[in-house]
Write an enzyme that holds these catalytic residues in place. Structure first.
Site, PDB file in Angstrom:
ATOM      1  N   CYS A 165      -3.048   1.895   6.556  1.00 40.29           N
ATOM      2  CA  CYS A 165      -3.227   1.285   7.883  1.00 40.29           C
ATOM      3  C   CYS A 165      -3.802   2.308   8.863  1.00 40.29           C
ATOM      4  O   CYS A 165      -4.446   1.948   9.835  1.00 40.29           O
ATOM      5  CB  CYS A 165      -1.908   0.744   8.392  1.00 40.29           C
ATOM      6  N   SER A 217       1.125  10.970   9.706  1.00 39.79           N
ATOM      7  CA  SER A 217       2.425  10.405   9.316  1.00 39.79           C
ATOM      8  C   SER A 217       3.463  11.509   9.144  1.00 39.79           C
ATOM      9  O   SER A 217       3.216  12.486   8.442  1.00 39.79           O
ATOM     10  CB  SER A 217       2.292   9.650   7.998  1.00 39.79           C
ATOM     11  N   GLU A 253       4.888  -3.571  12.291  1.00 36.77           N
ATOM     12  CA  GLU A 253       3.913  -2.506  11.995  1.00 36.77           C
ATOM     13  C   GLU A 253       2.738  -3.195  11.334  1.00 36.77           C
ATOM     14  O   GLU A 253       2.817  -3.578  10.157  1.00 36.77           O
ATOM     15  CB  GLU A 253       4.536  -1.473  11.045  1.00 36.77           C
ATOM     16  N   ALA A 286       6.428  -6.260  -1.451  1.00 37.46           N
ATOM     17  CA  ALA A 286       5.224  -7.038  -1.781  1.00 37.46           C
ATOM     18  C   ALA A 286       5.229  -7.402  -3.259  1.00 37.46           C
ATOM     19  O   ALA A 286       5.682  -6.622  -4.103  1.00 37.46           O
ATOM     20  CB  ALA A 286       3.984  -6.209  -1.453  1.00 37.46           C
ATOM     21  N   SER A 329       0.000  -7.261   7.379  1.00 36.58           N
ATOM     22  CA  SER A 329      -1.217  -7.601   8.122  1.00 36.58           C
ATOM     23  C   SER A 329      -0.872  -8.234   9.470  1.00 36.58           C
ATOM     24  O   SER A 329       0.190  -8.838   9.639  1.00 36.58           O
ATOM     25  CB  SER A 329      -2.051  -8.569   7.293  1.00 36.58           C
ATOM     26  N   ARG A 359      -7.045   9.062   1.665  1.00 37.92           N
ATOM     27  CA  ARG A 359      -5.651   8.974   1.215  1.00 37.92           C
ATOM     28  C   ARG A 359      -5.449   7.544   0.713  1.00 37.92           C
ATOM     29  O   ARG A 359      -5.823   6.575   1.388  1.00 37.92           O
ATOM     30  CB  ARG A 359      -4.707   9.269   2.384  1.00 37.92           C
ATOM     31  N   ASN A 412       0.802  -1.231   0.000  1.00 35.58           N
ATOM     32  CA  ASN A 412       0.000   0.000   0.000  1.00 35.58           C
ATOM     33  C   ASN A 412       0.838   1.287   0.000  1.00 35.58           C
ATOM     34  O   ASN A 412       0.359   2.327  -0.432  1.00 35.58           O
ATOM     35  CB  ASN A 412      -1.046  -0.006   1.123  1.00 35.58           C
ATOM     36  N   GLU A 461       8.572   3.179  14.262  1.00 33.92           N
ATOM     37  CA  GLU A 461       9.440   3.573  13.148  1.00 33.92           C
ATOM     38  C   GLU A 461       9.425   5.088  13.036  1.00 33.92           C
ATOM     39  O   GLU A 461       8.433   5.734  13.360  1.00 33.92           O
ATOM     40  CB  GLU A 461       8.929   2.956  11.841  1.00 33.92           C
TER      41      GLU A 461
HETATM   42  P1  NAP Z   1       0.447  -8.901   4.001  1.00 34.54           P
HETATM   43  O1  NAP Z   1      -0.387  -9.806   3.207  1.00 34.54           O
HETATM   44  O2  NAP Z   1       0.668  -9.203   5.437  1.00 34.54           O
HETATM   45  O3  NAP Z   1       1.844  -8.797   3.223  1.00 34.54           O
HETATM   46  C1  NAP Z   1       2.878  -7.947   3.653  1.00 34.54           C
HETATM   47  C2  NAP Z   1       4.204  -8.495   3.203  1.00 34.54           C
HETATM   48  O4  NAP Z   1       4.423  -9.757   3.825  1.00 34.54           O
HETATM   49  C3  NAP Z   1       4.304  -8.733   1.695  1.00 34.54           C
HETATM   50  O5  NAP Z   1       5.607  -8.437   1.278  1.00 34.54           O
HETATM   51  C4  NAP Z   1       4.036 -10.228   1.589  1.00 34.54           C
HETATM   52  O6  NAP Z   1       4.621 -10.831   0.456  1.00 34.54           O
HETATM   53  C5  NAP Z   1       4.732 -10.722   2.838  1.00 34.54           C
HETATM   54  N1  NAP Z   1       4.266 -12.033   3.306  1.00 34.54           N
HETATM   55  C6  NAP Z   1       3.051 -12.609   3.149  1.00 34.54           C
HETATM   56  N2  NAP Z   1       3.045 -13.821   3.752  1.00 34.54           N
HETATM   57  C7  NAP Z   1       4.274 -13.998   4.295  1.00 34.54           C
HETATM   58  C8  NAP Z   1       4.893 -15.038   5.041  1.00 34.54           C
HETATM   59  N3  NAP Z   1       4.244 -16.153   5.378  1.00 34.54           N
HETATM   60  N4  NAP Z   1       6.179 -14.875   5.439  1.00 34.54           N
HETATM   61  C9  NAP Z   1       6.848 -13.766   5.111  1.00 34.54           C
HETATM   62  N5  NAP Z   1       6.322 -12.736   4.406  1.00 34.54           N
HETATM   63  C10 NAP Z   1       5.054 -12.860   4.016  1.00 34.54           C
HETATM   64  O7  NAP Z   1      -0.100  -7.405   4.003  1.00 34.54           O
HETATM   65  P2  NAP Z   1      -0.548  -6.539   2.753  1.00 34.54           P
HETATM   66  O8  NAP Z   1      -1.875  -7.020   2.308  1.00 34.54           O
HETATM   67  O9  NAP Z   1       0.559  -6.456   1.766  1.00 34.54           O
HETATM   68  O10 NAP Z   1      -0.664  -5.093   3.406  1.00 34.54           O
HETATM   69  C11 NAP Z   1      -1.790  -4.620   4.023  1.00 34.54           C
HETATM   70  C12 NAP Z   1      -1.664  -4.727   5.532  1.00 34.54           C
HETATM   71  O11 NAP Z   1      -0.512  -4.025   5.958  1.00 34.54           O
HETATM   72  C13 NAP Z   1      -2.831  -4.089   6.243  1.00 34.54           C
HETATM   73  O12 NAP Z   1      -3.214  -4.909   7.316  1.00 34.54           O
HETATM   74  C14 NAP Z   1      -2.248  -2.772   6.760  1.00 34.54           C
HETATM   75  O13 NAP Z   1      -2.897  -2.249   7.864  1.00 34.54           O
HETATM   76  C15 NAP Z   1      -0.856  -3.176   7.055  1.00 34.54           C
HETATM   77  N6  NAP Z   1       0.015  -1.996   7.087  1.00 34.54           N
HETATM   78  C16 NAP Z   1       0.480  -1.565   8.296  1.00 34.54           C
HETATM   79  C17 NAP Z   1       1.271  -0.426   8.364  1.00 34.54           C
HETATM   80  C18 NAP Z   1       1.798   0.065   9.682  1.00 34.54           C
HETATM   81  O14 NAP Z   1       2.701   0.883   9.664  1.00 34.54           O
HETATM   82  N7  NAP Z   1       1.279  -0.387  10.812  1.00 34.54           N
HETATM   83  C19 NAP Z   1       1.594   0.276   7.199  1.00 34.54           C
HETATM   84  C20 NAP Z   1       1.103  -0.193   5.973  1.00 34.54           C
HETATM   85  C21 NAP Z   1       0.320  -1.345   5.936  1.00 34.54           C
HETATM   86  P3  NAP Z   1       3.760 -11.117  -0.878  1.00 34.54           P
HETATM   87  O15 NAP Z   1       3.314  -9.809  -1.366  1.00 34.54           O
HETATM   88  O16 NAP Z   1       4.749 -11.766  -1.765  1.00 34.54           O
HETATM   89  O17 NAP Z   1       2.633 -12.004  -0.453  1.00 34.54           O
END
Ligand code: NAP
Length: 487
Positions: free
Chosen positions: A294, A451, A260, A186, A239, A288, A161, A468
């Protein structure tokens, strides 16, 4: 594959020449298609790294580690400063790449590039200010000297994102601290990460200090790296579900983790709030990245006296947004990242409507090949509907009515998450009181955007571990070493 016309126009063609980046070398490959979410067309294909490739990246990070940690802070700082300048020079190309692969509207993409580059500038400054400590023991027996050392080779995993900012928010402090890294962006949005690595190379980042790889099997690749004793840090943004899996995996080798994770931000508006300011803030906090943030406001709690005017104002503003491809200059709300994301939003909205909510605008996915969901406002959604408990991650604003301050705090805290929250009121005492009551890592008071690279970003409860950015962000990549000194 023909290059998208928006990419073929780049002044620096290296910004779209991707490949695994290991030990300062670019290795061509394929296997992971990258889609344009506004059409569903394939934009490019990037390499699918194996476990062996990942171990070569760890070898490269190890080979560069001693020299990088011994490099004077001023020099590390200058490399980051150069990288900041190059990102600023190439801001438009990076913004176009983000708009293409992520789908966000160009103004959001430009904002992200500026925000992302700022982490390099901020940590270029912080690199030269790594703190230490000297104390006398209370008993007078000896002296306490505390040094901070780089934690070691760090694995950085980022979501789709914010393809630029989530990477720089980790690379900046890691390099400033003296660590070498392996970045796994990602799969949906790797083009921006590879383009930034090209700029890093031009900025003078030595071979092996930053390695970048994409893989179809992130679980196997990450687990193999975490099992290697040379890896001392995992910094993950994504996530909560994947964060939990990674924490369990990291526990096996007791690897330090920064997490995060997801959010479910409440946006609380009191009767005495400035309505226009609250609506402006609501549009930023909700829209945004078309809601794919997130920190996105996920639940609007509005006090009875102002509720109807707020719903009316929000509906007008949401309905007026122009929907389209992110890279179309007229677009204000781009597509969602995948078809699956649209289906999830559709499911949450339909379920809320089935239980009594009413869509005052939007409410059903848009037809066509792109992954579009329209800006939507829901009123009268039940507070126990799934939409109040799960991250919507889309342009949907459910508005709930509340009566008292206590009720607002209770509703805001009715979630496993605690990343961000927003409060609108003209009464600063109330804002601070409510802020103390809400379990959150960050609170916007009469502000829809929080942010900032100079501020500590992070959550409580199941939204994560660590912070962070800010002055403490660098310490996530350092270990304190205590010397007991007698003299
Ligand atoms: P995601 O599915 O958890 O994926 C995030 C990253 O983890 C990607 O690079 C993904 O790779 C990788 N991944 C997935 N499964 C994995 C595993 N078993 N082992 C190691 N890495 C793995 O999250 P997303 O859908 O990309 O992002 C959305 C989420 O991020 C939302 O929940 C959002 O709230 C959160 N977020 C949090 C923040 C914060 O600062 N708190 C900021 C931005 C986003 P692949 O793409 O190759 O699957």
């Amino acid at each position: 594959m023909t290059l998208h016309t928006k990419i073929s126009g780049f002044a620096d063609p290296s910004l779209h020449a991707h490949g695994l980046y290991i030990g300062g070398r670019w290795e061509k490959g394929s296997g992971i298609p990258v889609f344009d979410p506004s059409t569903g067309n394939v934009l490019a294909e990037v390499p699918d790294a194996t476990v062996d490739d990942a171990m070569r990246a760890v070898d490269a990070a190890e080979a560069a580690a001693q020299t990088w940690r011994a490099t004077p802070a001023r020099q590390r700082s200058e490399v980051l400063r150069n990288w900041f300048a190059l990102m600023s020079d190439h801001a438009e190309e990076l913004a176009v790449l983000i708009a293409l692969e992520n789908g966000k509207a160009l103004p959001d993409a430009r904002g992200e590039v500026a925000y992302a580059a700022e982490f390099f500038r901020w940590y270029a400054e912080e690199a030269t200010r790594i703190p230490g400590e000297f104390r006398h023991t209370p008993s007078g027996s000896h002296n306490i000297l505390v040094d901070h050392e780089p934690i070691g080779i760090s694995v950085l995993i980022t979501p789709w994102n914010f393809p630029a900012a989530m990477a720089t928010r980790k690379i900046g402090p890691a390099l400033a601290a003296g660590c070498t890294v392996i970045l796994k962006p990602a799969s949906e949005t790797p083009l921006t990460a590879y383009a930034m690595a090209r700029l890093g190379e031009q900025a003078g980042v030595p071979a092996g200090v930053v390695n970048v790889l994409t893989t179809k099997d992130p679980g196997a690749v990450t687990n193999a790296m975490l099992a290697d004793p040379r890896i001392r840090k995992l910094s993950f943004t994504g996530s909560t579900g994947v964060g939990r899996l990674l924490l369990a995996e990291a526990a096996k080798s007791v690897v330090s983790c920064s997490m995060e994770l997801g959010g479910n931000a409440p946006f609380v508006v009191f009767d005495d709030a400035d309505l226009d300011a609250a609506l402006d803030g609501a549009m930023i906090a909700k829209m945004r990245n078309a809601g794919e943030a997130c920190t996105a406001a996920n639940r609007f709690y509005v006090q009875s006296g102002i509720h109807d005017a707020f719903v009316e104002g929000l509906t007008k503003r949401m309905a007026a947004l122009t929907i389209g491809a992110g890279y179309d200059p007229a677009t204000q709300c781009g597509p969602m990242i995948t078809k699956k994301a649209v289906q999830k939003i559709d499911h949450l909205v339909s379920e809320a409507i089935k239980h009594g909510a009413r869509a005052t605008t939007g409410g059903t996915p848009l037809p066509g090949n792109g992954y579009f969901y329209p800006p939507t406002v829901l009123e009268n959604a039940p507070v126990d509907a799934a939409i109040a408990h799960e991250e919507i991650f889309g342009p949907v604003a459910p508005v709930y009515r509340f009566e008292t301050e206590e009720q607002a705090i209770e509703l805001a805290n009715n979630t496993e998450y605690g990343l961000a929250a927003y409060v609108y009121t003209r009464d600063l005492k109330r804002a601070m009181r409510v802020g103390k009551g809400i379990e959150t890592g960050m609170l916007g008071i009469n502000r829809g955007l929080m942010s900032d690279p100079a501020a500590p970003f992070g959550g409580v409860k199941q939204s994560g571990l660590g912070r962070e950015g800010g002055v403490t962000g660098i310490l996530e990549f350092m270990e304190a070493k205590y010397y007991a000194v007698e003299f």
